[in-house]
Design a protein around this motif. Structure first.
Motif, PDB file in Angstrom:
ATOM      1  N   ALA A 181       2.674   0.053  -0.372  1.00 42.59           N
ATOM      2  CA  ALA A 181       1.313   0.192  -0.892  1.00 42.59           C
ATOM      3  C   ALA A 181       0.566   1.283  -0.133  1.00 42.59           C
ATOM      4  O   ALA A 181      -0.136   2.111  -0.729  1.00 42.59           O
ATOM      5  CB  ALA A 181       0.579  -1.141  -0.793  1.00 42.59           C
ATOM      6  N   SER A 182       0.725   1.313   1.175  1.00 40.45           N
ATOM      7  CA  SER A 182       0.085   2.353   1.975  1.00 40.45           C
ATOM      8  C   SER A 182       0.624   3.731   1.623  1.00 40.45           C
ATOM      9  O   SER A 182      -0.133   4.698   1.474  1.00 40.45           O
ATOM     10  CB  SER A 182       0.306   2.069   3.465  1.00 40.45           C
ATOM     11  OG  SER A 182      -0.233   3.107   4.263  1.00 40.45           O
ATOM     12  N   ASP A 183       1.947   3.838   1.472  1.00 39.30           N
ATOM     13  CA  ASP A 183       2.544   5.119   1.090  1.00 39.30           C
ATOM     14  C   ASP A 183       2.003   5.608  -0.254  1.00 39.30           C
ATOM     15  O   ASP A 183       1.918   6.813  -0.499  1.00 39.30           O
ATOM     16  CB  ASP A 183       4.068   4.990   1.006  1.00 39.30           C
ATOM     17  CG  ASP A 183       4.730   4.828   2.363  1.00 39.30           C
ATOM     18  OD1 ASP A 183       4.046   5.054   3.389  1.00 39.30           O
ATOM     19  OD2 ASP A 183       5.922   4.475   2.404  1.00 39.30           O
ATOM     20  N   ALA A 184       1.667   4.656  -1.132  1.00 38.95           N
ATOM     21  CA  ALA A 184       1.175   5.001  -2.465  1.00 38.95           C
ATOM     22  C   ALA A 184      -0.335   5.247  -2.489  1.00 38.95           C
ATOM     23  O   ALA A 184      -0.905   5.483  -3.547  1.00 38.95           O
ATOM     24  CB  ALA A 184       1.532   3.892  -3.447  1.00 38.95           C
ATOM     25  N   GLY A 185      -0.963   5.156  -1.326  1.00 36.14           N
ATOM     26  CA  GLY A 185      -2.388   5.428  -1.252  1.00 36.14           C
ATOM     27  C   GLY A 185      -3.286   4.268  -1.628  1.00 36.14           C
ATOM     28  O   GLY A 185      -4.475   4.453  -1.911  1.00 36.14           O
ATOM     29  N   TRP A 186      -2.735   3.056  -1.635  1.00 34.68           N
ATOM     30  CA  TRP A 186      -3.536   1.892  -1.991  1.00 34.68           C
ATOM     31  C   TRP A 186      -4.584   1.600  -0.923  1.00 34.68           C
ATOM     32  O   TRP A 186      -4.384   1.867   0.268  1.00 34.68           O
ATOM     33  CB  TRP A 186      -2.654   0.656  -2.124  1.00 34.68           C
ATOM     34  CG  TRP A 186      -1.783   0.626  -3.337  1.00 34.68           C
ATOM     35  CD1 TRP A 186      -1.300   1.688  -4.046  1.00 34.68           C
ATOM     36  CD2 TRP A 186      -1.257  -0.543  -3.961  1.00 34.68           C
ATOM     37  NE1 TRP A 186      -0.513   1.254  -5.079  1.00 34.68           N
ATOM     38  CE2 TRP A 186      -0.462  -0.107  -5.054  1.00 34.68           C
ATOM     39  CE3 TRP A 186      -1.379  -1.906  -3.713  1.00 34.68           C
ATOM     40  CZ2 TRP A 186       0.196  -1.002  -5.891  1.00 34.68           C
ATOM     41  CZ3 TRP A 186      -0.721  -2.799  -4.537  1.00 34.68           C
ATOM     42  CH2 TRP A 186       0.062  -2.350  -5.618  1.00 34.68           C
TER      43      TRP A 186
END
Length: 232
Positions: A181-186
């Motif tokens: 999720a962090s990698d996806a910018g969430w």
């Protein structure tokens, strides 16, 4: 069933389950009105599946053992736009899930985690807390997220969760969800939730060995390269 929020938008609650017959009545009674409980039986031998079904839950059977395997089977079985996850051992109150869902529903967060705050003796063994703290620090180094807990109570939208392409099927699943999720910018946030002594015997954090196996699985997730996914 507890009172739900005023909106009619339905929510599915995924409850991974392995021999939780003693806890199920309390847990399922706390599911908010209008929400669907999906109990994912991960090989119980105590009749958990039958009890869950008799109490109105949707029961999914996942033969592959592992916390992640059960969680992902429940996610795939869900069909509501909003999905929550919660342990099935009565340590966490599903009646508090609307507080997590609100931030996802109003668009202020993409993934909301319940930060466990121990209530009562034996709610969170020292070795489990230390393992969680170490993982939170490693997560911060990997992603920059300043989370204080990687607890199992969480809420997000189903389709974006599936799009993360989660692959861990063991104890690393909750951490992999946060990392990807962090990698996806969430936008990831956490909110305090009371954490009670669980009903029955713990399969993971009740022993040093179980905690170490969980930490090992999660460290493998943290060593994996960034996915490079674009923000949703």
């Amino acid at each position: 069933m507890t009172n739900s929020t005023t909106t009619t938008e339905r929510v599915d609650v995924v409850l991974p389950c392995l021999d939780e017959v003693a806890a199920l009545p309390w847990v399922l009674a706390r599911i908010p009105d209008g929400w669907r409980a999906i109990v994912v039986d991960n090989g119980s031998t105590d009749g958990s599946a039958g009890i869950a079904r008799s109490l109105g839950a949707t029961v999914v059977h996942e033969r592959r053992r592992g916390f992640g395997a059960a969680c992902h089977a429940g996610l795939r079985a869900a069909d509501a736009d909003l999905v929550c996850f919660c342990d099935c051992d009565a340590s966490l109150d599903p009646g508090l899930l609307p507080g997590l869902v609100t931030a996802v529903r109003d668009g202020s967060a993409d993934l909301v985690l319940g930060r466990r705050r121990p209530q009562g003796h034996g709610a969170w063994p020292l070795h489990a807390r230390l393992g969680n703290l170490a993982l939170a620090r490693m997560l911060h180094r990997r992603t920059g997220l300043a989370l204080r807990d990687l607890g199992p109570m969480r809420a997000a939208r189903r389709e974006p969760l599936l799009a993360l392409g989660l692959t861990d099927r063991r104890s690393g699943y909750p951490l992999e969800m946060v990392v990807r999720a962090s990698d996806a910018g969430w936008r990831v946030r956490e909110t305090d939730v009371p954490y009670r002594p669980r009903t029955g015997e713990s399969k993971v954090t009740g022993t040093w060995r179980g905690t170490w196996c969980a930490v090992r699985d999660m460290r493998a997730v943290l060593r994996a390269p960034a996915t490079g996914m674009a923000a949703r």
